[in-house]
Scaffold this motif. Structure first.
Motif, PDB file in Angstrom:
ATOM      1  N   SER A   7       0.821  -1.215   0.000  1.00 51.31           N
ATOM      2  CA  SER A   7       0.000   0.000   0.000  1.00 51.31           C
ATOM      3  C   SER A   7       0.856   1.267   0.000  1.00 51.31           C
ATOM      4  O   SER A   7       0.335   2.361  -0.246  1.00 51.31           O
ATOM      5  N   LEU A   8       2.152   1.147   0.243  1.00 51.98           N
ATOM      6  CA  LEU A   8       3.035   2.316   0.201  1.00 51.98           C
ATOM      7  C   LEU A   8       3.368   2.736  -1.233  1.00 51.98           C
ATOM      8  O   LEU A   8       3.973   3.786  -1.447  1.00 51.98           O
ATOM      9  N   HIS A   9       2.976   1.928  -2.210  1.00 51.45           N
ATOM     10  CA  HIS A   9       3.198   2.258  -3.627  1.00 51.45           C
ATOM     11  C   HIS A   9       2.425   3.524  -3.990  1.00 51.45           C
ATOM     12  O   HIS A   9       1.266   3.696  -3.633  1.00 51.45           O
ATOM     13  N   ASN A  10       3.087   4.406  -4.741  1.00 48.71           N
ATOM     14  CA  ASN A  10       2.469   5.639  -5.242  1.00 48.71           C
ATOM     15  C   ASN A  10       2.801   5.718  -6.730  1.00 48.71           C
ATOM     16  O   ASN A  10       3.925   6.086  -7.094  1.00 48.71           O
ATOM     17  N   GLU A  11       1.857   5.376  -7.566  1.00 49.76           N
ATOM     18  CA  GLU A  11       2.111   5.309  -9.010  1.00 49.76           C
ATOM     19  C   GLU A  11       2.665   6.614  -9.570  1.00 49.76           C
ATOM     20  O   GLU A  11       3.412   6.609 -10.547  1.00 49.76           O
ATOM     21  N   ALA A  12       2.337   7.738  -8.932  1.00 49.31           N
ATOM     22  CA  ALA A  12       2.829   9.032  -9.401  1.00 49.31           C
ATOM     23  C   ALA A  12       4.149   9.415  -8.741  1.00 49.31           C
ATOM     24  O   ALA A  12       4.644  10.526  -8.934  1.00 49.31           O
ATOM     25  N   GLY A  13       4.734   8.511  -7.988  1.00 46.36           N
ATOM     26  CA  GLY A  13       5.954   8.804  -7.242  1.00 46.36           C
ATOM     27  C   GLY A  13       7.158   9.111  -8.112  1.00 46.36           C
ATOM     28  O   GLY A  13       7.203   8.787  -9.304  1.00 46.36           O
ATOM     29  N   ALA A  14       8.143   9.712  -7.497  1.00 46.89           N
ATOM     30  CA  ALA A  14       9.332  10.177  -8.203  1.00 46.89           C
ATOM     31  C   ALA A  14      10.387   9.099  -8.403  1.00 46.89           C
ATOM     32  O   ALA A  14      11.175   9.174  -9.340  1.00 46.89           O
ATOM     33  N   TRP A  15      10.416   8.097  -7.516  1.00 45.92           N
ATOM     34  CA  TRP A  15      11.502   7.127  -7.526  1.00 45.92           C
ATOM     35  C   TRP A  15      11.001   5.713  -7.756  1.00 45.92           C
ATOM     36  O   TRP A  15      10.085   5.253  -7.073  1.00 45.92           O
ATOM     37  N   GLN A  16      11.641   5.023  -8.694  1.00 46.44           N
ATOM     38  CA  GLN A  16      11.378   3.598  -8.897  1.00 46.44           C
ATOM     39  C   GLN A  16      12.267   2.831  -7.929  1.00 46.44           C
ATOM     40  O   GLN A  16      13.491   2.863  -8.044  1.00 46.44           O
ATOM     41  N   MET A  17      11.637   2.198  -6.950  1.00 43.50           N
ATOM     42  CA  MET A  17      12.376   1.347  -6.020  1.00 43.50           C
ATOM     43  C   MET A  17      12.581  -0.012  -6.678  1.00 43.50           C
ATOM     44  O   MET A  17      11.703  -0.499  -7.392  1.00 43.50           O
ATOM     45  N   ILE A  18      13.712  -0.610  -6.436  1.00 38.15           N
ATOM     46  CA  ILE A  18      14.006  -1.943  -6.966  1.00 38.15           C
ATOM     47  C   ILE A  18      14.232  -2.859  -5.770  1.00 38.15           C
ATOM     48  O   ILE A  18      15.190  -2.685  -5.017  1.00 38.15           O
ATOM     49  N   PHE A  19      13.322  -3.805  -5.584  1.00 30.82           N
ATOM     50  CA  PHE A  19      13.383  -4.695  -4.431  1.00 30.82           C
ATOM     51  C   PHE A  19      14.255  -5.915  -4.685  1.00 30.82           C
ATOM     52  O   PHE A  19      14.887  -6.412  -3.777  1.00 30.82           O
ATOM     53  N   GLY A  20      14.214  -6.417  -5.890  1.00 31.55           N
ATOM     54  CA  GLY A  20      14.958  -7.630  -6.167  1.00 31.55           C
ATOM     55  C   GLY A  20      15.338  -7.731  -7.626  1.00 31.55           C
ATOM     56  O   GLY A  20      14.554  -7.379  -8.500  1.00 31.55           O
ATOM     57  N   VAL A  21      16.556  -8.175  -7.867  1.00 34.54           N
ATOM     58  CA  VAL A  21      17.036  -8.496  -9.206  1.00 34.54           C
ATOM     59  C   VAL A  21      17.327  -9.992  -9.155  1.00 34.54           C
ATOM     60  O   VAL A  21      18.266 -10.425  -8.496  1.00 34.54           O
ATOM     61  N   ASN A  22      16.472 -10.759  -9.796  1.00 37.55           N
ATOM     62  CA  ASN A  22      16.509 -12.220  -9.689  1.00 37.55           C
ATOM     63  C   ASN A  22      16.829 -12.847 -11.029  1.00 37.55           C
ATOM     64  O   ASN A  22      16.171 -12.544 -12.032  1.00 37.55           O
ATOM     65  N   THR A  23      17.804 -13.735 -11.029  1.00 35.45           N
ATOM     66  CA  THR A  23      18.114 -14.525 -12.224  1.00 35.45           C
ATOM     67  C   THR A  23      18.366 -15.957 -11.780  1.00 35.45           C
ATOM     68  O   THR A  23      19.148 -16.189 -10.851  1.00 35.45           O
ATOM     69  N   LYS A  38      12.476  10.430 -11.220  1.00 35.91           N
ATOM     70  CA  LYS A  38      13.762  11.074 -10.942  1.00 35.91           C
ATOM     71  C   LYS A  38      14.904  10.078 -11.068  1.00 35.91           C
ATOM     72  O   LYS A  38      16.039  10.461 -11.309  1.00 35.91           O
ATOM     73  N   GLY A  39      14.585   8.797 -10.871  1.00 38.57           N
ATOM     74  CA  GLY A  39      15.608   7.779 -10.963  1.00 38.57           C
ATOM     75  C   GLY A  39      15.166   6.488 -10.307  1.00 38.57           C
ATOM     76  O   GLY A  39      13.975   6.280 -10.056  1.00 38.57           O
ATOM     77  N   CYS A  40      16.143   5.628 -10.043  1.00 41.15           N
ATOM     78  CA  CYS A  40      15.907   4.317  -9.451  1.00 41.15           C
ATOM     79  C   CYS A  40      16.748   4.174  -8.194  1.00 41.15           C
ATOM     80  O   CYS A  40      17.870   4.692  -8.124  1.00 41.15           O
ATOM     81  N   VAL A  41      16.217   3.437  -7.226  1.00 40.67           N
ATOM     82  CA  VAL A  41      16.896   3.212  -5.950  1.00 40.67           C
ATOM     83  C   VAL A  41      16.863   1.726  -5.638  1.00 40.67           C
ATOM     84  O   VAL A  41      15.830   1.062  -5.823  1.00 40.67           O
ATOM     85  N   LEU A  42      17.980   1.201  -5.144  1.00 32.14           N
ATOM     86  CA  LEU A  42      18.034  -0.193  -4.701  1.00 32.14           C
ATOM     87  C   LEU A  42      19.022  -0.313  -3.566  1.00 32.14           C
ATOM     88  O   LEU A  42      19.776   0.613  -3.277  1.00 32.14           O
ATOM     89  N   THR A  43      18.996  -1.452  -2.919  1.00 29.93           N
ATOM     90  CA  THR A  43      20.035  -1.790  -1.960  1.00 29.93           C
ATOM     91  C   THR A  43      20.659  -3.101  -2.414  1.00 29.93           C
ATOM     92  O   THR A  43      19.992  -3.931  -3.037  1.00 29.93           O
TER      93      THR A  43
END
Length: 160
Positions: free
Chosen positions: A76-92, A119-124
């Motif tokens: 529910s914290l998703h905001n389609e109009a938000g500035a930042w694309q969060m990246i939770f997982g990069v799976n291969t 504005k960009g993308c964010v990941l950990t």
């Protein structure tokens, strides 16, 4: 190979790939993926070949500049109009690693985020992957506040 966004029908395969890619303490559960797919399926990018799911990236969009642990579990914290694309997982899937599969998906995620006016993308990521994400233009912001899975994560940001 095809990259497409996910549907709820992809849930079992997405959960299976996640389980193959991350330790249980770090992996999203099938229930968490179901909640995410119900809210933001267009922020799941799947790479398939002949119907086999090879790689995927997922994450919500937020106006918050930093990825918080709460975001993983609360769709529910998703905001389609938000500035930042969060990246939770990069799976291969393990048998397809080091063949450029994740890079194909990441390039698509970055292109889509740009096209959507983010504005960009964010990941950990873990320390050993900082250099990998830097090849896409991400910059390390040092150790993250994240305690996800009980490991050390580095905050990475790509600003357009």
């Amino acid at each position: 190979m095809e990259i497409r966004t996910a549907t709820m029908a992809d849930l079992p395969r997405v959960a299976a790939v996640e389980a193959a890619c991350f330790p249980a303490a770090e992996a999203a559960t099938e229930a968490e993926f179901a909640a995410r797919l119900a809210v933001y399926p267009n922020h799941f990018w799947l790479l398939e070949q002949d119907g086999e799911l090879i790689s995927f990236i997922n994450g919500m969009v937020s106006d918050e500049p930093d990825l918080r642990d709460e975001m993983y579990a609360d769709a529910s914290l998703h905001n389609e109009a938000g500035a930042w694309q969060m990246i939770f997982g990069v799976n291969t899937m393990p048998q397809y690693r080091r063949q450029g599969m994740a890079a194909r998906v990441m390039e698509r995620v970055i292109a889509d985020a740009k096209a959507q006016g983010r504005k960009g993308c964010v990941l950990t990521c873990k320390d050993r992957l900082v250099h990998y994400y830097e090849t896409f233009g991400f910059r390390s912001e040092g150790v993250s506040d994240s305690t996800h899975g009980g490991v050390v994560w580095y905050a990475m940001r790509l600003t357009f």
